[in-house]
Design an enzyme around this catalytic site. Structure first.
Site, short mmCIF file in Angstrom:
data_model
loop_
_atom_site.label_atom_id
_atom_site.label_comp_id
_atom_site.label_asym_id
_atom_site.label_seq_id
_atom_site.Cartn_x
_atom_site.Cartn_y
_atom_site.Cartn_z
N LYS A 118 67.67 28.12 46.06
CA LYS A 118 66.90 28.20 44.84
C LYS A 118 67.55 27.62 43.58
O LYS A 118 68.87 27.79 43.39
CB LYS A 118 66.70 29.66 44.41
CG LYS A 118 65.71 29.94 43.02
CD LYS A 118 65.29 31.48 43.19
CE LYS A 118 66.19 32.45 42.51
NZ LYS A 118 66.50 31.93 41.06
N GLU A 120 66.81 26.69 39.33
CA GLU A 120 65.97 27.21 38.03
C GLU A 120 65.33 25.65 37.31
O GLU A 120 66.16 24.50 37.12
CB GLU A 120 66.86 27.65 37.09
CG GLU A 120 67.09 29.26 37.47
CD GLU A 120 67.84 29.99 36.49
OE1 GLU A 120 68.17 29.51 35.47
OE2 GLU A 120 68.22 31.02 37.04
N GLU A 186 59.30 34.21 36.49
CA GLU A 186 60.22 35.42 35.43
C GLU A 186 59.61 35.57 34.08
O GLU A 186 59.72 34.47 33.44
CB GLU A 186 61.69 35.10 35.54
CG GLU A 186 62.49 36.39 34.79
CD GLU A 186 63.79 36.13 35.24
OE1 GLU A 186 64.29 35.42 36.33
OE2 GLU A 186 64.63 36.90 34.78
O1 KIV Z 1 69.66 35.45 40.18
C1 KIV Z 1 68.79 36.38 40.36
O2 KIV Z 1 68.89 37.52 40.90
C2 KIV Z 1 67.36 35.69 40.54
C3 KIV Z 1 66.11 36.79 40.30
C4 KIV Z 1 66.02 37.77 39.28
C5 KIV Z 1 64.85 35.96 40.58
O3 KIV Z 1 67.20 34.68 40.03
#
Ligand code: KIV
Length: 277
Positions: A118, A120, A186
Site C-alpha cells: 500500500k 499513500e 481515510e
Molecule cells: O497504517 C495504517 O494502519 C493505515 C490504515 C489506518 C488504513 O494506513
C-alpha cells in the site's frame, strides 16, 4: 460467505472482484499471534505503518522505516493463511520516483512474502501505481487523509469538505485508473466516500469514511481498546483490553508484593520428575 468455507489464500484480484459485493473486512495487524486471530475473521490484513505509533511509540508515521515494515510484515505473514496480507510502504521509500518505489516494494514482497503493498497519495502517485502494477506489484492506494503527509495537512483533519471534495475524488479516480486493486478512503465525509465508491471501479475501503464503502478497515489496537487517551469518532471499540491489562498487571504487582505469587502450584517440588512438575 463464511471464513471456514474458504481454504485458499485470497489474492489482489479476489479483492478487486468484490466491488459492490459483500463488504470486504480488513484490519491491521503487526504480530504473529494477532495475525492468526485476524486471519480467522478478515479478508485482508494490513501491516500498516501505524505500527510506528501503535507499537513503537512514535509521534507520527513519518519515522517508520522499511526495515520496521519488513520485520512486522514477516511476523504477520507467518500468522496468515487465508487473508490477503498487504504491507505499507513507509514515508520516504517510494515518493522520489517509480523506480525507487519498485525497489522498495520488490524488497518488501521478497522478504515478507506478502502479495501486495500500500502507498499513500492520489494524482501525484498515479504514475508510480501504474509503474508498479505493470511490473507485477499489486498496489492498494490510500487517499483523503494520508497520515504520512501530516506535516503538510497541519494535523489529522477531515479531508474533502467543500471545494476540496473534487480534489480527493480526482485522487481516487487517478489511482484507480492507474491500476490500484483497491483504494483506502481515510477521514473524508460520508457523502464524498459514497460518491467516490460509485465513481471508481476499484473497491473502496473506508476508515472514517462511509458504510457505503466496499469494505472497512480499522487499526487493531483501536478495535481492542488498548488506548485510553485516543478515541477518534470513527473508531468503534469492541473490547477494553487496555483497562483489562491495567487491572491484570495491578493484581500481579499486588500478589508479588504480598508474596501471594508464586503459590504452591507454581513452584517445583523435590520429588522425582514427572511431566509438568
Ligand atoms: O497504517 C495504517 O494502519 C493505515 C490504515 C489506518 C488504513 O494506513
Amino acid at each position: 460467505m463464511s471464513a471456514t468455507s474458504i481454504s485458499k489464500a485470497l489474492t489482489p484480484p479476489d479483492i478487486a472482484a468484490r466491488k459492490g459485493a459483500a463488504p470486504i473486512v480488513c484490519l491491521t495487524a503487526y504480530t504473529t499471534p494477532i495475525s492468526r486471530i485476524v486471519d480467522r475473521h478478515c479478508d485482508l490484513i494490513l501491516v500498516g505503518d501505524s505500527v510506528g505509533m501503535v507499537l513503537h511509540g512514535l509521534a507520527s508515521t513519518v519515522g517508520v522505516t522499511l526495515e520496521m515494515m519488513i520485520l512486522h510484515g514477516q511476523a504477520v505473514r507467518r500468522g496468515a493463511e487465508r487473508a490477503l496480507v498487504v504491507v505499507d510502504l513507509p514515508f520516504g521509500s517510494y515518493e522520489a520516483s517509480p523506480e525507487q518505489a519498485f525497489s522498495s516494494a520488490a524488497r518488501v514482497m521478497a522478504e515478507t512474502n506478502c502479495a501486495a503493498v500500500k502507498l499513500e497519495g492520489g494524482e501525484a502517485m498515479a504514475e508510480t501505481v501504474r509503474f508498479l502494477t505493470r511490473r507485477g506489484i499489486p498496489v492498494m492506494a490510500h487517499v483523503g487523509l494520508t497520515p504520512q503527509a501530516v506535516n503538510t495537512f497541519g494535523g489529522y483533519k477531515v479531508q474533502g469538505r467543500g471545494a476540496s471534495a473534487e480534489r480527493v475524488a480526482a485522487d481516487a479516480r487517478a489511482v484507480a485508473e492507474a491500476g490500484a486493486f483497491s483504494v483506502v478512503l481515510e477521514k473524508i465525509t460520508d457523502t464524498l466516500a459514497r460518491t467516490i465508491t460509485q465513481q471508481i471501479s476499484a473497491p473502496t475501503i473506508g476508515i472514517g469514511a462511509s458504510a457505503a464503502c466496499d469494505g472497512q478497515i480499522l487499526v487493531i489496537d483501536d478495535v481492542l481498546g488498548l488506548f485510553d487517551d485516543f478515541r477518534p469518532k470513527f473508531v468503534k471499540r469492541y473490547a477494553e483490553f487496555g483497562r483489562d491489562a491495567d487491572a491484570a498487571i495491578a493484581a500481579y504487582a499486588a500478589d508479588v508484593r504480598e508474596r501471594k505469587f508464586p503459590a504452591a502450584e507454581h513452584v517445583f517440588g523435590d520429588g522425582p520428575q514427572r511431566r509438568g512438575t
